[in-house]
Design an enzyme around this catalytic site. Structure first.
Site, mmCIF file in Angstrom:
data_model
loop_
_atom_site.group_PDB
_atom_site.id
_atom_site.type_symbol
_atom_site.label_atom_id
_atom_site.label_comp_id
_atom_site.label_asym_id
_atom_site.label_seq_id
_atom_site.Cartn_x
_atom_site.Cartn_y
_atom_site.Cartn_z
ATOM 1 N N ARG A 1 37.307 80.186 -4.573
ATOM 2 C CA ARG A 1 36.549 79.422 -3.571
ATOM 3 C C ARG A 1 36.089 80.320 -2.424
ATOM 4 N NH1 ARG A 1 39.291 74.123 -1.127
ATOM 5 N NH2 ARG A 1 38.572 73.222 -3.099
ATOM 6 N N HIS B 1 32.265 80.485 -1.166
ATOM 7 C CA HIS B 1 31.868 80.149 0.199
ATOM 8 C C HIS B 1 31.290 81.365 0.928
ATOM 9 C CE1 HIS B 1 33.886 76.018 0.942
ATOM 10 N NE2 HIS B 1 33.703 76.194 -0.360
ATOM 11 N N ASN C 1 34.788 74.920 5.658
ATOM 12 C CA ASN C 1 35.780 75.991 5.604
ATOM 13 C C ASN C 1 37.072 75.682 6.359
ATOM 14 O OD1 ASN C 1 33.904 77.468 4.170
ATOM 15 N ND2 ASN C 1 33.238 78.694 5.911
ATOM 16 N N HIS D 1 36.259 73.552 -10.841
ATOM 17 C CA HIS D 1 37.193 72.496 -10.406
ATOM 18 C C HIS D 1 38.197 72.138 -11.500
ATOM 19 C CE1 HIS D 1 34.657 70.895 -6.773
ATOM 20 N NE2 HIS D 1 35.044 72.155 -6.645
#
Length: 322
Positions: free
Chosen positions: A66, A70, A98, A197
């Protein structure tokens, strides 16, 4: 000489412990061999640290993946997500997507420290993020892909871009398609990347509305998740994004969607009578196809707008500029 300038080739004089090496680099190019001479142990150092962290806590694999995502979705894969706020600098860590969501910064710090001991001032934080994401997927049983290196670290960050560019878990299908399209991804690539996911967890505050108010959800699944996510309070309580195999990188996520067991609103949007239903069905029945498509999409993501050549810097500490 004209051809040299057109190629934008420059030379860097690197000195380590009085040993100086002239490195010729083509600006704008990432290369599999970028560190072959300057830091030959980069791959083993990073994979060893990632394997140790994931062995300690399987969730960390998803957290490191992740972090890279990001980072790349905000002005490219430049390590900007790692920068701490200071009195006169605002980073991206407090952005809505975040703040209280990202973790794993300490693992990146550990890797950076080890690399600085082995080859000081050579390996960028952006390259560490990209490699740690790949190694995390592999550590949890997922596919591997070939790495290229040479990303450099930003000296700036963008709180506003972090707030606007990272797709929210509340998005509907058209919003997801647009968000990924803005970064150059096809709808199929978006579905493949959503398969990340299959690992990781989400906080109750992110999926509360779905499990209490939405209809396209398996009732027994909703009941089981509500046990750990009350209608009020418990915002930070965690539930796995993939209830079947939360620490294995596989295609169970897509099977979950077929059964309306998507935890996030944005997850179930991928299988809700829309244009991506067929892709979800394909991945649910063909793990190899998903693995291949995911790996290819990750290569593409890790190459989003990197800083190369003389742009940016190689941070000594990933949390602050030099």
């Amino acid at each position: 000489m004209a051809s040299l300038s057109n190629s934008n080739i420059y030379s860097v004089l690197t000195c380590i412990m009085s040993l100086c090496v002239l490195i010729h680099t083509t600006s704008g190019q990432l290369s599999a061999n970028f560190y072959s001479s300057s830091c030959p142990n980069i791959s083993s150092i990073i994979s060893s640290a990632v394997n140790s962290a994931v062995s300690n806590e399987a969730r960390m694999g998803a957290s490191l993946l992740r972090l890279h995502f990001h980072d790349c979705f905000v002005n490219g894969c430049d390590g900007s997500v790692l920068l701490d706020d200071t009195a006169n600098f605002t980073g991206e860590k407090t952005a809505g997507p975040n703040n209280n969501f990202l973790r794993g910064f300490d693992v990146i710090d550990t890797i950076k420290s080890q690399l600085e001991s082995s080859c000081p001032g050579i390996v960028s934080c952006a390259d560490i993020l990209a490699t740690a994401a790949r190694d995390s997927v592999v550590a949890l049983g997922g596919p591997s892909w070939n790495m290229v290196f040479g990303r450099r670290d930003s000296t700036t960050a963008s709180l506003s871009a972090a707030n606007s560019n990272i797709p929210a878990p509340t998005l509907n299908l058209s919003g997801l398609i647009s968000s990924f399209s803005n970064q150059g991804f096809t709808t199929n690539e978006m579905v493949a990347l959503s398969g990340s996911h299959t690992i990781g967890q989400a906080r109750c505050t992110v999926f509360r509305t779905r499990i209490y108010n939405e209809n396209n959800i398996n009732s027994s699944f909703a009941t089981s998740v509500r046990a750990n996510c009350p209608s009020s309070g418990g915002d930070n309580n965690l539930s796995p994004l993939d209830v079947v195999s939360p620490t294995s990188f596989d295609n169970a996520y897509f099977n979950n969607l077929l059964n309306q067991n998507g935890l996030l609103h944005s997850d179930q949007e991928l299988f809700n009578g829309g244009s991506t239903d067929a892709q979800v069905r394909t991945y649910s029945s063909n793990a190899a196809t998903f693995s291949t498509d995911f790996a290819n999409a990750m290569v593409k993501m890790s190459n989003l707008n990197p800083l190369t050549g003389s742009s940016g810097e190689v941070r000594t500490n990933c949390r602050r500029t030099n």
